[in-house]
Design a protein around this motif. Structure first.
Motif, PDB file in Angstrom:
ATOM      1  N   ILE A  28       0.749  -1.266   0.137  1.00 34.60           N
ATOM      2  CA  ILE A  28       0.033   0.164   0.032  1.00 34.60           C
ATOM      3  C   ILE A  28       0.974   1.151   0.047  1.00 34.60           C
ATOM      4  CG2 ILE A  28      -1.871   1.254   1.253  1.00 34.60           C
ATOM      5  CD1 ILE A  28      -3.016  -1.446   2.287  1.00 34.60           C
ATOM      6  N   SER A  29       2.176   1.167   0.735  1.00 32.23           N
ATOM      7  CA  SER A  29       2.690   2.517   0.849  1.00 32.23           C
ATOM      8  C   SER A  29       4.066   2.043  -0.073  1.00 32.23           C
ATOM      9  CB  SER A  29       3.083   2.707   2.271  1.00 32.23           C
ATOM     10  OG  SER A  29       3.861   1.648   2.930  1.00 32.23           O
ATOM     11  N   VAL A  30       4.855   3.142  -0.016  1.00 29.35           N
ATOM     12  CA  VAL A  30       6.185   2.869  -0.800  1.00 29.35           C
ATOM     13  C   VAL A  30       7.353   3.618  -0.387  1.00 29.35           C
ATOM     14  CG1 VAL A  30       5.878   4.963  -2.665  1.00 29.35           C
ATOM     15  CG2 VAL A  30       7.375   2.958  -2.932  1.00 29.35           C
ATOM     16  N   SER A  31       8.531   3.267  -0.140  1.00 24.49           N
ATOM     17  CA  SER A  31       9.415   3.827   0.713  1.00 24.49           C
ATOM     18  C   SER A  31       9.927   5.216  -0.115  1.00 24.49           C
ATOM     19  CB  SER A  31      10.771   3.094   1.092  1.00 24.49           C
ATOM     20  OG  SER A  31      11.550   2.949  -0.608  1.00 24.49           O
ATOM     21  N   THR A  34       2.273   4.754  -8.501  1.00 30.42           N
ATOM     22  CA  THR A  34       3.190   3.981  -7.682  1.00 30.42           C
ATOM     23  C   THR A  34       2.373   4.167  -6.221  1.00 30.42           C
ATOM     24  OG1 THR A  34       5.228   3.306  -6.762  1.00 30.42           O
ATOM     25  CG2 THR A  34       4.829   5.457  -6.842  1.00 30.42           C
ATOM     26  N   PRO A  35       2.193   2.946  -5.574  1.00 30.95           N
ATOM     27  CA  PRO A  35       2.772   1.588  -5.728  1.00 30.95           C
ATOM     28  C   PRO A  35       1.872   0.570  -6.347  1.00 30.95           C
ATOM     29  CG  PRO A  35       1.925   1.754  -3.488  1.00 30.95           C
ATOM     30  CD  PRO A  35       1.656   3.297  -4.304  1.00 30.95           C
ATOM     31  N   LEU A  36       1.846  -0.742  -6.568  1.00 29.73           N
ATOM     32  CA  LEU A  36       0.939  -1.406  -7.145  1.00 29.73           C
ATOM     33  C   LEU A  36      -0.453  -1.279  -6.931  1.00 29.73           C
ATOM     34  CD1 LEU A  36       0.678  -3.844  -9.081  1.00 29.73           C
ATOM     35  CD2 LEU A  36       1.205  -5.041  -7.137  1.00 29.73           C
ATOM     36  N   SER A  37      -0.867  -0.872  -5.623  1.00 31.32           N
ATOM     37  CA  SER A  37      -2.025  -0.894  -5.148  1.00 31.32           C
ATOM     38  C   SER A  37      -2.703   0.319  -5.988  1.00 31.32           C
ATOM     39  CB  SER A  37      -2.183  -0.757  -3.788  1.00 31.32           C
ATOM     40  OG  SER A  37      -1.516   0.205  -3.209  1.00 31.32           O
ATOM     41  N   ALA A  38      -2.055   1.246  -6.107  1.00 28.70           N
ATOM     42  CA  ALA A  38      -2.441   2.305  -7.052  1.00 28.70           C
ATOM     43  C   ALA A  38      -2.723   2.215  -8.209  1.00 28.70           C
ATOM     44  CB  ALA A  38      -1.494   3.667  -6.724  1.00 28.70           C
ATOM     45  N   LYS A  39      -1.760   1.253  -8.994  1.00 36.07           N
ATOM     46  CA  LYS A  39      -1.773   1.161 -10.133  1.00 36.07           C
ATOM     47  C   LYS A  39      -3.467   0.101 -10.577  1.00 36.07           C
ATOM     48  CE  LYS A  39       3.029   1.021 -11.175  1.00 36.07           C
ATOM     49  NZ  LYS A  39       4.254   0.502 -11.439  1.00 36.07           N
TER      50      LYS A  39
END
Length: 94
Positions: free
Chosen positions: A7-10, A31-36
């Motif tokens: 859900i989050s990204v560094s 970004t990340p995959l969940s947003a895509k």
């Protein structure tokens, strides 16, 4: 380390992705995959909504039928048969 993996990204990873997108001339970065996945779902929902609206439009009467003021025969067939069976039709409609 991500607070919520998937859900989050560094910050470092986001920064690298932003710089790469800018270098490649991309106008948008998701970004990340969940947003895509959410972007994909939104696009699919639009397509489904458009398809349903198109189907509903095809089922509606055309302009000529609307101008006459009479509903399409397909919509009134059952009630017309019942009216005929019950001798409820006026002298002009048979």
């Amino acid at each position: 380390m991500n607070a919520l993996p998937g859900i989050s990204v560094s910050a470092q990873r986001a920064a690298r992705a932003i710089l790469a997108a800018a270098r490649d001339g991309r106008a948008e970065l998701v970004t990340p995959l969940s947003a895509k996945l959410l972007v994909l779902a939104r696009g699919l929902a639009r397509e489904v909504s458009a398809s349903i609206a198109g189907l509903a439009n095809r089922l509606l009467p055309d302009d000529d039928a609307l101008a006459s003021g009479a509903p399409p025969r397909a919509l009134t067939a059952l009630s017309d048969r019942a009216a005929l069976r019950n001798n409820e039709l006026g002298p002009t409609r048979a």
